[in-house]
Design a protein around this motif. Structure first.
Motif, PDB file in Angstrom:
ATOM      1  N   ARG A  49       1.055  -1.309   0.016  1.00 34.50           N
ATOM      2  CA  ARG A  49      -0.135   0.430   0.276  1.00 34.50           C
ATOM      3  C   ARG A  49       0.793   0.693  -0.207  1.00 34.50           C
ATOM      4  NH1 ARG A  49      -5.243  -1.422   4.063  1.00 34.50           N
ATOM      5  NH2 ARG A  49      -5.994  -3.564   2.791  1.00 34.50           N
ATOM      6  N   ASP A  61      -4.179   3.964   6.204  1.00 32.09           N
ATOM      7  CA  ASP A  61      -5.102   2.795   5.361  1.00 32.09           C
ATOM      8  C   ASP A  61      -2.901   1.923   5.178  1.00 32.09           C
ATOM      9  OD1 ASP A  61      -7.008   2.089   3.367  1.00 32.09           O
ATOM     10  OD2 ASP A  61      -4.338   2.057   1.926  1.00 32.09           O
ATOM     11  N   SER A  62      -2.739   2.518   4.922  1.00 33.83           N
ATOM     12  CA  SER A  62      -1.112   1.228   4.971  1.00 33.83           C
ATOM     13  C   SER A  62      -0.610   0.475   6.242  1.00 33.83           C
ATOM     14  CB  SER A  62      -0.140   2.022   4.399  1.00 33.83           C
ATOM     15  OG  SER A  62       0.365   2.707   5.431  1.00 33.83           O
ATOM     16  N   ALA A  64      -3.597  -0.273   8.347  1.00 31.54           N
ATOM     17  CA  ALA A  64      -5.089  -0.962   8.379  1.00 31.54           C
ATOM     18  C   ALA A  64      -4.623  -2.463   9.512  1.00 31.54           C
ATOM     19  CB  ALA A  64      -5.394  -0.420   8.010  1.00 31.54           C
TER      20      ALA A  64
END
Length: 284
Positions: A49, A61-62, A64
């Motif tokens: 990501r 996000d990366s 998560a």
């Protein structure tokens, strides 16, 4: 899941390679600035990501789903690295990571004259205040030996400022040991030091280099300002030269002198020595 940042760099990439030998690829993720450069990991099943320390939302996000996040420290002298590391720590906490690991530096203590130490000291303090478990991996010096020894092969002399004992460490050994920590069941809390088993000085290097080459390599001690002048003469910017000088000053003050046993313990063998590294350099 274990998420590694900086996985397209030399250290981060090597850590991921070692993790792939120990864990299923589906348990490994990477957070990288350019996902295209990590395609070789994606092709092997690693979660890739996009994320950078400048973009907290992308970092979250990366990260998560990560149980552990390894933050590979930044080294841009022009950037606010403490602020960028803060972004990464906060993103890891917000993503629910249970442990944050950070690639720090041996001798990362207040008072160390080597200026990048200030970044590591501040980052370790932020980790301590993060509210989650953390590990600071205080790695021994693993940069190219020519960077600290100078062009001795051409000149026959190690002409550098006064130094002190340093356990010069192989980056490949550090990468393997970090992967062992990430993939293992043993927890390391707070700072841990990963270095070669013995510290050496430039005087030691002259003996090692002489034995390896069959030449008589000499040690010439340069005054700090003379060394700065020599660096300027070959085109090194003064700001960079004075930054590099602080490394020699820290070494002579003993900030890098201690060589610990943990790296050997994690590897299950002796780490490569300074002599091993120099021999490999000569053979390359």
């Amino acid at each position: 899941m274990i998420v590694v940042t900086g996985a397209t760099g030399g250290l981060g990439g090597a850590i991921v390679e070692h993790l792939l030998k120990r864990l299923p690829a589906g348990q490994i993720g990477v957070s990288v600035r350019d996902v295209g450069k990590a395609q070789h990991f994606a092709d092997r099943g690693v979660r890739v990501r996009q994320g950078s320390y400048e973009d907290p939302a992308a970092l979250r996000d990366s990260f998560a789903g990560a149980r552990q996040v390894l933050l590979v420290s930044g080294n841009d002298p022009a950037a606010d690295m403490v602020g960028l590391h803060r972004n990464a720590i906060e993103a890891a906490v917000e993503a629910g990571a249970r442990r944050i690991l950070y690639t720090s530096q041996q001798g990362a203590v207040p008072g160390n004259p080597y200026r990048p130490s200030d970044i590591h000291v501040a980052t370790e303090a932020m980790l301590g205040e993060s509210g989650v478990d953390w590990t600071a991996l205080r790695n021994g010096a693993y940069g190219p030996l020519d960077q600290v020894l100078g062009p001795w092969q051409q000149t026959g002399v190690i002409a550098q400022p006064e130094d002190g004992p340093v356990p010069y460490t192989d980056r490949a050994d550090i990468a393997e040991a970090i992967a062992v920590i990430l993939a293992g069941d043993r927890s390391f809390d707070g700072p841990v030091t990963l270095t070669a088993s013995a510290a050496v000085t430039f005087d030691d290097f002259t003996r090692i280099a002489s034995a390896l080459t069959g030449r008589t390599i000499k040690r010439i001690l340069l005054d700090d300002e003379q060394w700065i002048a020599d660096q300027l003469a070959i085109g090194v910017p003064e700001q960079l030269a004075r930054l590099l000088l602080t490394w020699y000053q820290a070494a002579r003050a003993g900030y890098f002198a201690d060589a610990g046993p943990l790296l050997a313990e994690l590897l299950g063998r002796e780490p490569r020595t300074a002599a091993d590294r120099l021999a490999a350099h000569l053979a390359a």
